[in-house]
Design a protein around this motif. Structure first.
Motif, mmCIF file in Angstrom:
data_model
loop_
_atom_site.group_PDB
_atom_site.id
_atom_site.type_symbol
_atom_site.label_atom_id
_atom_site.label_comp_id
_atom_site.label_asym_id
_atom_site.label_seq_id
_atom_site.Cartn_x
_atom_site.Cartn_y
_atom_site.Cartn_z
ATOM 1 N N TYR A 9 0.827 -1.205 0.000
ATOM 2 C CA TYR A 9 0.000 0.000 0.000
ATOM 3 C C TYR A 9 0.864 1.259 0.000
ATOM 4 O O TYR A 9 0.609 2.209 -0.744
ATOM 5 C CB TYR A 9 -0.931 0.037 1.211
ATOM 6 N N ARG A 10 1.884 1.288 0.845
ATOM 7 C CA ARG A 10 2.762 2.466 0.894
ATOM 8 C C ARG A 10 3.528 2.634 -0.431
ATOM 9 O O ARG A 10 3.754 3.746 -0.894
ATOM 10 C CB ARG A 10 3.762 2.373 2.043
ATOM 11 N N ALA A 11 3.907 1.507 -1.063
ATOM 12 C CA ALA A 11 4.596 1.571 -2.350
ATOM 13 C C ALA A 11 3.665 2.118 -3.436
ATOM 14 O O ALA A 11 4.091 2.898 -4.296
ATOM 15 C CB ALA A 11 5.140 0.200 -2.733
ATOM 16 N N LEU A 12 2.392 1.747 -3.389
ATOM 17 C CA LEU A 12 1.422 2.310 -4.336
ATOM 18 C C LEU A 12 1.244 3.806 -4.106
ATOM 19 O O LEU A 12 1.139 4.583 -5.061
ATOM 20 C CB LEU A 12 0.073 1.597 -4.229
ATOM 21 N N GLU A 13 1.214 4.223 -2.843
ATOM 22 C CA GLU A 13 1.113 5.651 -2.535
ATOM 23 C C GLU A 13 2.322 6.405 -3.071
ATOM 24 O O GLU A 13 2.191 7.512 -3.622
ATOM 25 C CB GLU A 13 0.977 5.853 -1.023
ATOM 26 N N PRO A 40 -2.293 18.571 -8.087
ATOM 27 C CA PRO A 40 -1.788 18.181 -6.763
ATOM 28 C C PRO A 40 -2.852 17.455 -5.947
ATOM 29 O O PRO A 40 -3.988 17.912 -5.829
ATOM 30 C CB PRO A 40 -1.419 19.514 -6.109
ATOM 31 N N SER A 41 -2.466 16.301 -5.420
ATOM 32 C CA SER A 41 -3.392 15.473 -4.662
ATOM 33 C C SER A 41 -2.585 14.448 -3.877
ATOM 34 O O SER A 41 -1.413 14.228 -4.160
ATOM 35 C CB SER A 41 -4.363 14.763 -5.616
ATOM 36 N N THR A 42 -3.230 13.838 -2.902
ATOM 37 C CA THR A 42 -2.568 12.792 -2.124
ATOM 38 C C THR A 42 -3.436 11.545 -2.116
ATOM 39 O O THR A 42 -4.667 11.624 -2.038
ATOM 40 C CB THR A 42 -2.301 13.236 -0.672
ATOM 41 N N LEU A 43 -2.769 10.403 -2.193
ATOM 42 C CA LEU A 43 -3.433 9.106 -2.180
ATOM 43 C C LEU A 43 -3.166 8.418 -0.857
ATOM 44 O O LEU A 43 -2.045 8.447 -0.344
ATOM 45 C CB LEU A 43 -2.888 8.224 -3.310
ATOM 46 N N GLU A 44 -4.201 7.758 -0.347
ATOM 47 C CA GLU A 44 -4.055 6.888 0.810
ATOM 48 C C GLU A 44 -4.776 5.582 0.497
ATOM 49 O O GLU A 44 -5.957 5.592 0.156
ATOM 50 C CB GLU A 44 -4.679 7.550 2.039
ATOM 51 N N SER A 81 -4.653 -2.228 -5.322
ATOM 52 C CA SER A 81 -4.259 -2.642 -3.968
ATOM 53 C C SER A 81 -4.358 -4.153 -3.815
ATOM 54 O O SER A 81 -3.732 -4.736 -2.928
ATOM 55 C CB SER A 81 -5.113 -1.937 -2.913
ATOM 56 N N LEU A 82 -5.125 -4.797 -4.678
ATOM 57 C CA LEU A 82 -5.294 -6.252 -4.639
ATOM 58 C C LEU A 82 -4.232 -6.992 -5.450
ATOM 59 O O LEU A 82 -4.140 -8.214 -5.358
ATOM 60 C CB LEU A 82 -6.670 -6.637 -5.182
#
Length: 158
Positions: free
Chosen positions: A17-21, A34-38, A81-82
């Motif tokens: 998950y952190r690697a995808l972020e 500009p945006s953030t992913l969680e 994420s899957l």
């Protein structure tokens, strides 16, 4: 057989998950938007961003580009994420505009719906600061031949 994330949400899944972020943050297009992913859990993603006049169309509301990008990204990352080994690709996306937005923080919530092998279906919705829905969409995503580990932004060491 394709490998998918079946790891507990702590440990291996959290690293994914952190690697995808990190991958999301490294995408050059996000310098324009500009945006953030969680990644909030298996099959769920959240993107936060602000709408202001820089992304308006001629009638002083957010251009549909913003709706599409944030809905597609939230649904895409919920699905990816899957999948721990391959980058997914959007093959179709259906978008519904439900309310114009002029300014403020917007949150895109993505959720995986079905598919775990080759094709994934995920949905997303956009909410304004008051918690009202401003848009929603559903997409289909396919496994590509692109290894996540080969992408420079996908960092499992962070």
């Amino acid at each position: 057989m394709p490998r998918t994330a079946t790891l507990p949400e702590e440990g291996g899944a959290a690293v994914h998950y952190r690697a995808l972020e990190a991958l999301y943050a490294s995408a050059p297009v996000n310098a324009l938007f500009p945006s953030t992913l969680e990644i909030v859990g298996e099959g769920r993603a959240r993107i936060r961003f602000r709408v202001d006049e820089r992304v308006h169309h001629a009638a002083a509301a957010a251009h549909g580009t913003i709706y599409f990008k944030m809905l597609d990204d939230a649904a895409f990352y919920a699905a990816n994420s899957l999948v721990t080994d391959r980058f997914l690709l959007t093959t179709a996306f259906n978008l519904h505009f439900t309310k114009p937005i002029r300014a403020g923080e917007v949150v895109a919530e993505g959720r995986w719906i079905s598919g775990r092998r080759r094709v994934f279906i995920a949905e997303a919705h956009l909410m304004d600061e008051e918690g009202e829905e401003i848009g929603r969409g559903t997409g289909t995503f396919m496994r590509s031949h692109i290894a996540l580990a080969g992408l420079p932004g996908y960092r499992t060491d962070a």
